[in-house]
Design a protein around this motif. Sequence first.
Motif, mmCIF file in Angstrom:
data_model
loop_
_atom_site.group_PDB
_atom_site.id
_atom_site.type_symbol
_atom_site.label_atom_id
_atom_site.label_comp_id
_atom_site.label_asym_id
_atom_site.label_seq_id
_atom_site.Cartn_x
_atom_site.Cartn_y
_atom_site.Cartn_z
ATOM 1 N N ALA A 1 0.847 -1.187 0.000
ATOM 2 C CA ALA A 1 0.000 0.000 0.000
ATOM 3 C C ALA A 1 0.885 1.239 0.000
ATOM 4 C CB ALA A 1 -0.909 0.003 1.229
ATOM 5 N N SER A 2 0.315 2.350 -0.372
ATOM 6 C CA SER A 2 1.078 3.595 -0.426
ATOM 7 C C SER A 2 1.342 4.134 0.972
ATOM 8 C CB SER A 2 0.316 4.640 -1.242
ATOM 9 O OG SER A 2 -0.946 4.906 -0.646
ATOM 10 N N ALA A 3 2.324 5.001 1.076
ATOM 11 C CA ALA A 3 2.661 5.643 2.353
ATOM 12 C C ALA A 3 1.729 6.825 2.620
ATOM 13 C CB ALA A 3 4.107 6.112 2.328
ATOM 14 N N LEU A 4 1.614 7.191 3.876
ATOM 15 C CA LEU A 4 0.850 8.382 4.238
ATOM 16 C C LEU A 4 1.685 9.618 3.939
ATOM 17 C CD1 LEU A 4 -1.639 9.661 5.657
ATOM 18 C CD2 LEU A 4 -0.336 9.517 7.785
ATOM 19 N N THR A 5 1.115 10.548 3.182
ATOM 20 C CA THR A 5 1.856 11.756 2.787
ATOM 21 C C THR A 5 1.046 13.024 3.011
ATOM 22 O OG1 THR A 5 1.091 11.488 0.493
ATOM 23 C CG2 THR A 5 3.222 10.516 1.064
#
Length: 475
Positions: A34-38
């Motif tokens: 999953a993508s990182a929190l940005t």
Amino acid sequence: MSFSNTPRPEALISLADVKFTPFWLDDPNKPEPASALTEKITADLIVVGAGFTGLWTALLAKQADPNRDVVLLEAGETAIGASGRNGGFVASSLTHSYQNGMNRWKNEMPKLVELGHKNLDGIENTIKQFNIDCDFLRSGEINVATEEYQVDDLRKEAEESAQVGEHIQFLDSTELRKRVNSPTYLAGIHDPSVAMVNPARLAWGLRRACLQLGVRLFESTQVTALEEKRDAKRVILKTQYGQIESKKVALATNAFPPLLKRLSFYMVPVYDYVLMTEPLTKSQRDAIGWHGREGLSDNGNQFHYYRTSEDGRILWGGYDAIYYRNNGVAPHLENSPASFARLAEHFFQTFPQLTGLRFTHAWGGVIDTCSRYTAFWGKAMHGKVAYSLGYTGLGVGASRFGAQVMLDLLDAQARKTERTELQMVKSKPFPFPPEPFRSPIINFTRWSLDQADQNAGRRNLWLKMLDALGLGFDS
């Protein structure tokens, strides 16, 4: 028998072609990260850590209240820590063993046994509900005696544990060797309330279930700070590239450095090492039997655990439980040639008929060890933060119960449960001393346990003192 720790040439040859990576994680069906929190976001509940404890917490929270906004954060990838590196034993026990539970919570043991069996049923029901393909098998576990002095201990456990609701069967050497053939076996006990599972696929299945129910997952997202907001109504979690505010936080970080510094006094990270063989041929399998695919462990202080896989391999791990100074946790500590060689030698001492078999994978993982060997819980920041850790190698099954307790604690103002009223839940383990005292104390304890194994179980004065205080060390 006492295991020799000097590897013979055949043991070293068996390791010649190993991959230094966890077998369970070396799987083409591994999900895309999953993508990182940005960015800056808000949530009703944040769960830190996407191992078994965190996954169960997120899933159970969402099942209890589908409208709750749940965010799951993971510093690496789901199951990259202990959840993807263990032996895959899903035990009903919440107390690490019958005897450990009796020593600490004798009056609660019938209830703890009952809750443990319900917890295992809950795991199986979830696997069926979400069609998780993880080779879940209720094969039970056999604990074997390899020394004469251990036989009576196992017979006594089988007899006495029935009084608290267990259904453990004593096996003499003939009965045991009909199931699994090793010349080292003198007797054993079979506990049917243990299942075997592919732990990585279970974790990935729980991950998929969380996403299906609407949990927001961010991987490659290291939490760098945990702060209470000035109005004391929310908690702020800062990450490398983002930030979250939430009403509630559940910490499920296992053996990794805790976000609440005081927890480091109650837990030490201990490294455990594992081997996986190539698939056995039919003649090799016939030589050992083991057609029931039970999990096995031997009854020493420094013990091995082992089981078969869906494709006919043998996982062999344990014995060494190594603490690295200053709570060391780092990728390079996952590779220990000396431990791998020792494990290989012990494997062929247990199954000499398999000499010539090769190992394909070798890896290490870190265990969150506490002095009572079982999970412990607590709250922080005026009840808005809860934590669960200290499973000491028994978290595959107990993590679901640990998640339930955390959710109970976070909702404690609204209700009490039979879980939160347990003395096991209300109490804490005895803390470990800080460095520079921690390393020598732990290492002397390990040496003492090894000496006991070499001397018919006779415990020295140090171990007797720890026993009297309800303390110790366990792999």
